[in-house]
Design an enzyme around this catalytic site. Structure first.
Site, PDB file in Angstrom:
ATOM      1  N   ASN A  83       0.796  -1.227   0.000  1.00 17.07           N
ATOM      2  CA  ASN A  83       0.000   0.000   0.000  1.00 17.07           C
ATOM      3  C   ASN A  83       0.834   1.286   0.000  1.00 17.07           C
ATOM      4  O   ASN A  83       0.385   2.311  -0.517  1.00 17.07           O
ATOM      5  CB  ASN A  83      -0.921  -0.042   1.236  1.00 17.07           C
ATOM      6  CG  ASN A  83      -1.517   1.310   1.560  1.00 17.07           C
ATOM      7  OD1 ASN A  83      -2.440   1.760   0.894  1.00 17.07           O
ATOM      8  ND2 ASN A  83      -0.981   1.991   2.575  1.00 17.07           N
ATOM      9  N   ILE A  86       3.497   7.475  -2.473  1.00 15.93           N
ATOM     10  CA  ILE A  86       3.626   8.931  -2.323  1.00 15.93           C
ATOM     11  C   ILE A  86       3.285   9.625  -3.642  1.00 15.93           C
ATOM     12  O   ILE A  86       3.268   8.987  -4.698  1.00 15.93           O
ATOM     13  CB  ILE A  86       5.059   9.356  -1.916  1.00 15.93           C
ATOM     14  CG1 ILE A  86       6.097   8.869  -2.954  1.00 15.93           C
ATOM     15  CG2 ILE A  86       5.398   8.864  -0.530  1.00 15.93           C
ATOM     16  CD1 ILE A  86       7.469   9.513  -2.793  1.00 15.93           C
ATOM     17  N   TYR A 148       3.564   9.799 -11.049  1.00 13.50           N
ATOM     18  CA  TYR A 148       2.670   8.962 -10.224  1.00 13.50           C
ATOM     19  C   TYR A 148       1.848   8.019 -11.105  1.00 13.50           C
ATOM     20  O   TYR A 148       1.738   6.818 -10.828  1.00 13.50           O
ATOM     21  CB  TYR A 148       1.762   9.892  -9.419  1.00 13.50           C
ATOM     22  CG  TYR A 148       0.799   9.203  -8.483  1.00 13.50           C
ATOM     23  CD1 TYR A 148       1.227   8.704  -7.255  1.00 13.50           C
ATOM     24  CD2 TYR A 148      -0.547   9.075  -8.818  1.00 13.50           C
ATOM     25  CE1 TYR A 148       0.326   8.092  -6.387  1.00 13.50           C
ATOM     26  CE2 TYR A 148      -1.448   8.468  -7.953  1.00 13.50           C
ATOM     27  CZ  TYR A 148      -1.002   7.974  -6.733  1.00 13.50           C
ATOM     28  OH  TYR A 148      -1.891   7.369  -5.876  1.00 13.50           O
ATOM     29  N   PRO A 178      -8.083   2.783  -6.425  1.00  8.26           N
ATOM     30  CA  PRO A 178      -9.011   3.739  -5.810  1.00  8.26           C
ATOM     31  C   PRO A 178      -9.123   5.003  -6.665  1.00  8.26           C
ATOM     32  O   PRO A 178      -8.190   5.373  -7.380  1.00  8.26           O
ATOM     33  CB  PRO A 178      -8.357   4.071  -4.466  1.00  8.26           C
ATOM     34  CG  PRO A 178      -7.290   3.047  -4.249  1.00  8.26           C
ATOM     35  CD  PRO A 178      -6.875   2.614  -5.608  1.00  8.26           C
TER      36      PRO A 178
HETATM   37  P1  NDP Z   1      -1.223   8.688   2.904  1.00  6.18           P
HETATM   38  O1  NDP Z   1      -0.298   9.759   2.440  1.00  6.18           O
HETATM   39  O2  NDP Z   1      -2.383   9.050   3.756  1.00  6.18           O
HETATM   40  O3  NDP Z   1      -0.408   7.529   3.654  1.00  6.18           O
HETATM   41  C1  NDP Z   1       0.706   6.991   3.038  1.00  6.18           C
HETATM   42  C2  NDP Z   1       1.253   5.873   3.867  1.00  6.18           C
HETATM   43  O4  NDP Z   1       2.385   5.295   3.177  1.00  6.18           O
HETATM   44  C3  NDP Z   1       1.753   6.320   5.215  1.00  6.18           C
HETATM   45  O5  NDP Z   1       1.530   5.283   6.137  1.00  6.18           O
HETATM   46  C4  NDP Z   1       3.246   6.515   4.987  1.00  6.18           C
HETATM   47  O6  NDP Z   1       4.035   6.375   6.154  1.00  6.18           O
HETATM   48  C5  NDP Z   1       3.518   5.371   4.045  1.00  6.18           C
HETATM   49  N1  NDP Z   1       4.711   5.545   3.252  1.00  6.18           N
HETATM   50  C6  NDP Z   1       4.977   6.496   2.340  1.00  6.18           C
HETATM   51  N2  NDP Z   1       6.202   6.313   1.820  1.00  6.18           N
HETATM   52  C7  NDP Z   1       6.709   5.213   2.433  1.00  6.18           C
HETATM   53  C8  NDP Z   1       7.933   4.531   2.357  1.00  6.18           C
HETATM   54  N3  NDP Z   1       8.900   4.922   1.529  1.00  6.18           N
HETATM   55  N4  NDP Z   1       8.105   3.437   3.137  1.00  6.18           N
HETATM   56  C9  NDP Z   1       7.135   3.027   3.978  1.00  6.18           C
HETATM   57  N5  NDP Z   1       5.969   3.635   4.110  1.00  6.18           N
HETATM   58  C10 NDP Z   1       5.770   4.729   3.357  1.00  6.18           C
HETATM   59  O7  NDP Z   1      -1.686   7.971   1.552  1.00  6.18           O
HETATM   60  P2  NDP Z   1      -3.050   7.204   1.191  1.00  6.18           P
HETATM   61  O8  NDP Z   1      -3.524   6.420   2.329  1.00  6.18           O
HETATM   62  O9  NDP Z   1      -3.945   8.176   0.545  1.00  6.18           O
HETATM   63  O10 NDP Z   1      -2.510   6.244   0.034  1.00  6.18           O
HETATM   64  C11 NDP Z   1      -2.228   4.861   0.248  1.00  6.18           C
HETATM   65  C12 NDP Z   1      -2.011   4.208  -1.102  1.00  6.18           C
HETATM   66  O11 NDP Z   1      -3.189   4.360  -1.896  1.00  6.18           O
HETATM   67  C13 NDP Z   1      -0.881   4.841  -1.911  1.00  6.18           C
HETATM   68  O12 NDP Z   1      -0.208   3.844  -2.639  1.00  6.18           O
HETATM   69  C14 NDP Z   1      -1.609   5.770  -2.838  1.00  6.18           C
HETATM   70  O13 NDP Z   1      -0.865   6.031  -4.002  1.00  6.18           O
HETATM   71  C15 NDP Z   1      -2.858   4.962  -3.123  1.00  6.18           C
HETATM   72  N6  NDP Z   1      -3.979   5.771  -3.596  1.00  6.18           N
HETATM   73  C16 NDP Z   1      -4.473   6.818  -2.841  1.00  6.18           C
HETATM   74  C17 NDP Z   1      -5.523   7.567  -3.326  1.00  6.18           C
HETATM   75  C18 NDP Z   1      -6.104   8.720  -2.577  1.00  6.18           C
HETATM   76  O14 NDP Z   1      -6.909   9.459  -3.174  1.00  6.18           O
HETATM   77  N7  NDP Z   1      -5.800   8.948  -1.317  1.00  6.18           N
HETATM   78  C19 NDP Z   1      -6.111   7.279  -4.650  1.00  6.18           C
HETATM   79  C20 NDP Z   1      -5.536   6.163  -5.321  1.00  6.18           C
HETATM   80  C21 NDP Z   1      -4.497   5.443  -4.807  1.00  6.18           C
HETATM   81  P3  NDP Z   1       4.375   7.649   7.090  1.00  6.18           P
HETATM   82  O15 NDP Z   1       3.105   7.952   7.836  1.00  6.18           O
HETATM   83  O16 NDP Z   1       5.424   7.174   8.002  1.00  6.18           O
HETATM   84  O17 NDP Z   1       4.787   8.760   6.184  1.00  6.18           O
END
Ligand code: NDP
Length: 241
Positions: A83, A86, A148, A178
């Site tokens: 999941n 960024i 992205y 999503p």
């Molecule tokens: P958030 O920014 O709310 O959360 C991202 C999460 O990923 C956090 O837990 C963060 O950890 C973690 N993370 C980021 N980079 C790393 C890394 N290098 N190593 C480990 N953990 C990492 O994002 P979302 O919940 O919105 O997104 C989750 C997934 O869903 C992503 O892949 C995103 O691309 C995808 N997505 C999201 C959409 C949206 O509209 N929100 C739409 C479509 C897809 P930390 O808290 O420590 O930074």
């Protein structure tokens, strides 16, 4: 009582489980009785009853250690939710090599780093379900998201290929795409753009992280989705074109 989807006592690893969609799936899996481990990069808001591990998905060695630690503490990993992701949005002419690399390293190579230590173990055990996080941007493209969208489109090709390889070992691999979900990831999107996006969504609202979490639980389930592999499940309020 909510149905457990056959996920009770199953060990599931979620990358990026500290916030947003990842935190919602961690919380739902706990409710479903799974043994949940999750990784995060910097922001730890540990959910009680989980194994929370600081590990950057771009660090292959760290991800190998995560697999080892989780299996030692919780048992064989059944499910993975790849999941962590960024954004580093910008118009293409302004996109720096650093922004390109950060997004591709996290969203694409990060999935490789997460899965490579676990998949051979799943093959040996002839059991496993993997869910990779794609996005509506990977399907239809999006202004300001060349990096992205490329990473998320690649996840679809990756998922379909691994699903074909893994099927003979009874391991399933699916992707979730999503639409626009209310998490921190939406914060940098300007209000005017948000209103434009909303006007294109038939359900007239952004999605909730929990709505994506239920779809992930469905795809992880050895009962509900046992004949589904190599598919991309859209959770986007009808927002297609
Ligand atoms: P958030 O920014 O709310 O959360 C991202 C999460 O990923 C956090 O837990 C963060 O950890 C973690 N993370 C980021 N980079 C790393 C890394 N290098 N190593 C480990 N953990 C990492 O994002 P979302 O919940 O919105 O997104 C989750 C997934 O869903 C992503 O892949 C995103 O691309 C995808 N997505 C999201 C959409 C949206 O509209 N929100 C739409 C479509 C897809 P930390 O808290 O420590 O930074």
């Amino acid at each position: 009582m909510i149905p457990s989807f056959g996920l009770e006592n199953k060990v599931v690893l979620v990358t990026g489980g500290s916030r947003g969609i990842g935190a919602a799936i961690v919380s739902l899996l706990l409710d479903l009785g799974s043994k949940v481990a999750y990784t995060y990069r910097s922001h730890d808001d540990s959910q009680i009853g989980t194994m929370a591990i600081p590990a950057d998905v771009t660090n292959a060695a760290a991800m190998a250690v995560v697999t080892q630690q989780v299996e030692e503490k919780l048992g064989p990993i059944y499910g993975i939710v790849a999941n962590a992701g960024i954004t580093r949005d910008n118009f293409f002419p302004k996109l720096t090599p650093a922004d390109w690399d950060a997004v591709v390293d996290t969203n694409l190579k990060g999935v490789y780093n997460t899965l490579i230590p676990i998949i051979p173990k799943m093959y040996k055990r002839r059991s496993g379900s993997v869910v990779c996080m794609s996005s509506i941007s990977g399907e239809r493209g999006n202004i300001g998201q060349t990096n992205y969208a490329a990473s998320k489109a690649a996840i679809i090709g990756f998922t379909k290929s691994l699903a074909q390889e893994a099927a003979r070992y009874e391991v399933r691999v699916n992707a979730i795409a999503p639409g626009f979900i209310k998490t921190d990831m939406l914060n940098p999107v300007p209000e005017k753009v948000k209103q434009q996006i909303l006007s294109e969504i038939p359900l007239s609202r952004f999605g909730k992280p929990e709505e994506v979490a239920w779809s992930i639980a469905f795809l992880l389930s050895p009962i509900a989705s046992s004949y589904i592999t190599g598919s991309v499940l859209r959770v986007n309020g009808g927002h297609y074109t």
